[in-house]
Design an enzyme around this catalytic site. Structure first.
Site, PDB file in Angstrom:
ATOM      1  N   GLY A  29       0.835  -1.199   0.000  1.00 48.23           N
ATOM      2  CA  GLY A  29       0.000   0.000   0.000  1.00 48.23           C
ATOM      3  C   GLY A  29       0.863   1.240   0.000  1.00 48.23           C
ATOM      4  O   GLY A  29       1.440   1.619  -1.009  1.00 48.23           O
ATOM      5  N   GLY A  30       1.009   1.867   1.173  1.00 53.56           N
ATOM      6  CA  GLY A  30       1.845   3.061   1.256  1.00 53.56           C
ATOM      7  C   GLY A  30       3.291   2.769   1.578  1.00 53.56           C
ATOM      8  O   GLY A  30       4.131   3.671   1.536  1.00 53.56           O
ATOM      9  N   PHE A  52      -3.866 -13.703   3.940  1.00 52.58           N
ATOM     10  CA  PHE A  52      -5.047 -14.487   3.564  1.00 52.58           C
ATOM     11  C   PHE A  52      -5.628 -14.063   2.222  1.00 52.58           C
ATOM     12  O   PHE A  52      -6.265 -14.852   1.534  1.00 52.58           O
ATOM     13  CB  PHE A  52      -6.146 -14.350   4.628  1.00 52.58           C
ATOM     14  CG  PHE A  52      -5.782 -14.904   5.968  1.00 52.58           C
ATOM     15  CD1 PHE A  52      -4.914 -15.976   6.094  1.00 52.58           C
ATOM     16  CD2 PHE A  52      -6.312 -14.341   7.116  1.00 52.58           C
ATOM     17  CE1 PHE A  52      -4.576 -16.487   7.341  1.00 52.58           C
ATOM     18  CE2 PHE A  52      -5.989 -14.850   8.372  1.00 52.58           C
ATOM     19  CZ  PHE A  52      -5.124 -15.925   8.482  1.00 52.58           C
ATOM     20  N   TYR A  54       3.445   3.826  24.188  1.00 54.99           N
ATOM     21  CA  TYR A  54       4.232   4.037  22.973  1.00 54.99           C
ATOM     22  C   TYR A  54       5.614   4.539  23.383  1.00 54.99           C
ATOM     23  O   TYR A  54       5.735   5.612  23.992  1.00 54.99           O
ATOM     24  CB  TYR A  54       3.527   5.051  22.078  1.00 54.99           C
ATOM     25  CG  TYR A  54       4.088   5.180  20.683  1.00 54.99           C
ATOM     26  CD1 TYR A  54       3.509   4.500  19.614  1.00 54.99           C
ATOM     27  CD2 TYR A  54       5.178   6.003  20.411  1.00 54.99           C
ATOM     28  CE1 TYR A  54       4.004   4.631  18.329  1.00 54.99           C
ATOM     29  CE2 TYR A  54       5.686   6.136  19.138  1.00 54.99           C
ATOM     30  CZ  TYR A  54       5.087   5.446  18.096  1.00 54.99           C
ATOM     31  OH  TYR A  54       5.580   5.576  16.830  1.00 54.99           O
ATOM     32  N   GLU A  62      -2.888  -8.684   7.336  1.00 54.84           N
ATOM     33  CA  GLU A  62      -1.584  -8.300   6.792  1.00 54.84           C
ATOM     34  C   GLU A  62      -1.283  -8.926   5.430  1.00 54.84           C
ATOM     35  O   GLU A  62      -0.132  -9.175   5.084  1.00 54.84           O
ATOM     36  CB  GLU A  62      -0.471  -8.627   7.795  1.00 54.84           C
ATOM     37  CG  GLU A  62      -0.683  -7.955   9.136  1.00 54.84           C
ATOM     38  CD  GLU A  62       0.453  -8.166  10.116  1.00 54.84           C
ATOM     39  OE1 GLU A  62       1.617  -8.239   9.680  1.00 54.84           O
ATOM     40  OE2 GLU A  62       0.174  -8.261  11.319  1.00 54.84           O
ATOM     41  N   ARG A  73      -4.842  -3.410  11.239  1.00 52.00           N
ATOM     42  CA  ARG A  73      -5.642  -3.065  12.420  1.00 52.00           C
ATOM     43  C   ARG A  73      -5.105  -1.771  13.053  1.00 52.00           C
ATOM     44  O   ARG A  73      -4.762  -1.684  14.230  1.00 52.00           O
ATOM     45  CB  ARG A  73      -5.629  -4.223  13.420  1.00 52.00           C
ATOM     46  CG  ARG A  73      -6.786  -4.204  14.404  1.00 52.00           C
ATOM     47  CD  ARG A  73      -6.781  -5.439  15.292  1.00 52.00           C
ATOM     48  NE  ARG A  73      -7.154  -6.643  14.565  1.00 52.00           N
ATOM     49  CZ  ARG A  73      -8.398  -7.056  14.371  1.00 52.00           C
ATOM     50  NH1 ARG A  73      -9.397  -6.352  14.845  1.00 52.00           N
ATOM     51  NH2 ARG A  73      -8.644  -8.167  13.700  1.00 52.00           N
ATOM     52  N   VAL A  78      -5.950 -10.305  -0.727  1.00 52.10           N
ATOM     53  CA  VAL A  78      -5.614  -8.924  -1.070  1.00 52.10           C
ATOM     54  C   VAL A  78      -6.866  -8.075  -0.885  1.00 52.10           C
ATOM     55  O   VAL A  78      -7.845  -8.214  -1.632  1.00 52.10           O
ATOM     56  CB  VAL A  78      -5.109  -8.825  -2.520  1.00 52.10           C
ATOM     57  CG1 VAL A  78      -4.792  -7.370  -2.871  1.00 52.10           C
ATOM     58  CG2 VAL A  78      -3.894  -9.707  -2.729  1.00 52.10           C
ATOM     59  N   ILE A  79      -6.857  -7.227   0.132  1.00 49.51           N
ATOM     60  CA  ILE A  79      -7.987  -6.339   0.374  1.00 49.51           C
ATOM     61  C   ILE A  79      -8.082  -5.341  -0.775  1.00 49.51           C
ATOM     62  O   ILE A  79      -7.101  -4.677  -1.119  1.00 49.51           O
ATOM     63  CB  ILE A  79      -7.838  -5.619   1.722  1.00 49.51           C
ATOM     64  CG1 ILE A  79      -7.921  -6.632   2.871  1.00 49.51           C
ATOM     65  CG2 ILE A  79      -8.886  -4.528   1.885  1.00 49.51           C
ATOM     66  CD1 ILE A  79      -7.623  -6.042   4.234  1.00 49.51           C
ATOM     67  N   SER A  84      -4.524   2.110  14.430  1.00 53.59           N
ATOM     68  CA  SER A  84      -5.146   3.054  15.364  1.00 53.59           C
ATOM     69  C   SER A  84      -4.693   4.464  15.014  1.00 53.59           C
ATOM     70  O   SER A  84      -3.507   4.697  14.808  1.00 53.59           O
ATOM     71  CB  SER A  84      -4.749   2.742  16.805  1.00 53.59           C
ATOM     72  OG  SER A  84      -5.434   1.623  17.290  1.00 53.59           O
TER      73      SER A  84
END
Length: 538
Positions: free
Chosen positions: A127-128, A261, A459, A258, A208, A263-264, A210
């Protein structure tokens, strides 16, 4: 994004005098810029993709959308972790995908997967390229070649339902593109992770993610209402209603998967009207425990800030939260907290008033609007500081975890100690052993980045001097911190995903039976195992 750094080269900034002084005095780093490779100096592993396979892929997506030149391959050679960026400095032969394939629709995605499954070619959805856990590293495993499946052409707003407050976006839409497309019709997604400027809708779902406004809008998995994915076994189209009792929620097989499973290709998300106003207030607390208790009271009361975060004493002391003045004199002692409130004027004010009352009652002192506005102004800039620190001979990286409120102090202390000991050269197996000559002092900073009624995310930012082989230096420190998270009851990752880096701890996270379940899903959806090998599943 720059091939060997975080993002836009024009946004990079040199280290301030304050940061240089901090590096030299606290960490023994001379802070002199190190020479970097030019892009034409990089030596890549030659492409292993046969000409016949390149021709077949070109027939599926069009010849301009199959890239095998070194520059195109290098740009998809990994993500943006410290390990990725250190590898980009290697004068030896570097790894990269054998080709980059850019499909334009779901039919082309399916065609690519069918060909690659037949020819035993690994496929890494891309993706990015912002992964910081090795999530897009072009691992071949035992396959003949590996291609990067770049989804940037899937960049449409397919549908907006203003009555229901839902939008369906292509997986390749970036964060800024999503906000622009939705704002044209008066809506916003409101998902602003630090990777916002470059990461994609598909990546948000697959990891997932945030965002910084999770206190108000939830995590990205809370926003997902439906998801489509092309798998080697067929198409999954999941999510028929706002809620359902029709068995387990199969959307969760894809959210956080990720790319192992399927490709979204499209994600249907909850959206909201563009906020009328944003209100800001920063707070100071005498110490981290007092601030954490105040944040807990707010979230358990349900007052509802859009953003709520707390820096510890060390992070506050170096002004990391306000990135434009890092290394300068702190605006406050103790611990800095940031709150913002979005919505209608009346709703934002009511939530602001309720939160202010709770924070003040729990020992907070208001600092007014300016520190919160300064945080928002620079909230996407911290990775550029890491680039400059790496170039100056410092080691810098972030990591995160989450736990219940009652366990926050123990987990914070355990991870901080593990990082300090590992970077100082102290063997984890013998806490009494003296520090090795090759060790380095470490500055470990921490903030609460996301809050829930029952717990919070911690974090960490780590800065130390580079010693010996900095790649192995960081791997040792990250392993020590990960062991500490598991041992002290934290999750191995709250929002950075698993990728290759956290994979060794997945069995600790979900148990052997949980691993068997993931493997069974993998076998059903990707029988030949071509999708993103070496990630997520032990």
């Amino acid at each position: 994004m720059k091939w060997n750094a975080w993002g836009d080269p024009d946004a990079a900034k040199p280290l301030s005098d304050g940061i240089r002084s901090l590096l030299e005095q606290a960490l023994g780093v001379d802070a002199q810029p190190r020479a970097e490779l030019e892009i034409d100096e990089v030596r890549l592993r030659p492409s292993a993709l046969p000409d016949g396979d390149r021709d077949a892929l070109s027939a599926i997506v069009g010849d301009p959308h199959v890239i095998t030149d070194d520059r195109g391959r290098l740009l998809r050679a990994g993500g943006k972790s410290t390990l990725d960026l250190l590898r980009r400095r290697d004068r030896g032969e570097q790894d990269a995908p054998d080709a980059v394939v850019l499909p334009g629709d779901e039919a082309e995605v399916a065609g690519v997967l069918e060909h690659c499954a037949r020819q035993r070619i690994a496929v890494v959805p891309f993706g990015g390229g912002t992964s910081v856990v090795g999530g897009v590293d072009p691992l071949r495993a035992d396959f003949s070649a590996v291609v990067s499946l770049d989804l940037r052409r899937l960049d449409q707003l397919h549908h907006l339902d203003p009555i229901s407050g839902e939008a369906e976006l292509g997986a390749g839409v970036t964060g800024p593109q999503a906000e622009t497309l939705l704002a044209a019709q008066g809506f916003s997604l409101g998902h602003f992770p630090q990777s916002f400027q470059f990461a994609t809708i598909g990546g948000f779902a697959a990891t997932r993610s945030s965002g910084q406004g999770s206190a108000g809008y939830g995590r990205f998995d809370d926003m997902v209402r439906g998801v489509r994915a092309v798998t080697p076994a067929g198409v999954l189209d999941l999510g028929r209603a706002p809620a359902s009792a029709a068995g387990p929620d199969l959307r969760q097989l894809l959210v956080g998967s990720e790319g192992v499973f399927g490709v979204i290709t499209r994600v249907r998300v909850r959206v909201h009207p563009v906020p009328e106003v944003t209100r800001y207030e920063a707070w100071s607390f005498p110490d981290f425990s007092t601030g954490a208790a105040a944040l807990r009271a707010v979230v358990q009361t349900g007052a509802g800030p859009t953003v709520m975060r707390l820096s510890d004493e060390a992070e506050t002391g170096v002004n990391l939260a306000t990135s434009e003045s890092i290394g300068e004199q702190s605006i406050t002692g103790g611990c800095l907290a940031i709150t913002t409130f979005e919505g209608t004027a009346a709703h934002a004010q009511s939530r602001h008033d309720e939160t202010r009352a709770v924070l003040a009652a729990h020992g907070g002192t208001s600092l007014g609007e300016e520190p919160a506005r300064a945080w928002e102004h620079g909230r996407f800039n911290a990775p550029y500081l890491r680039d400059a620190l790496l170039s100056a001979g410092a080691l810098c990286e972030t990591l995160e975890t989450a736990t219940n409120w009652s366990n926050v102090p123990a987990l914070k202390d355990a991870v901080t100690q593990a990082l300090t000991d590992a970077l100082g050269g102290q063997e984890r197996s013998d806490p009494g052993q003296s520090t090795a000559d090759s060790g380095t002092p470490a500055l470990v900073l921490c903030h609460i980045s996301h809050v829930y009624p029952t717990g919070a995310s911690l974090y960490f930012t780590v800065v130390a001097g580079q010693r010996g082989n900095p790649i192995e230096q960081w791997r040792t420190a990250k392993a020590a911190a990960s062991d500490a998270m598991v041992r002290t009851g934290g999750t191995i990752t709250h929002h950075h995903a698993v990728g290759a880096d956290h994979r060794p701890w997945m069995a600790d996270e979900i148990g052997d039976l949980g691993v068997a379940v993931l493997r069974a899903v993998k076998a059903a959806l990707d029988p030949t195992g071509i999708l993103n090998p070496g990630k997520l599943i032990p």
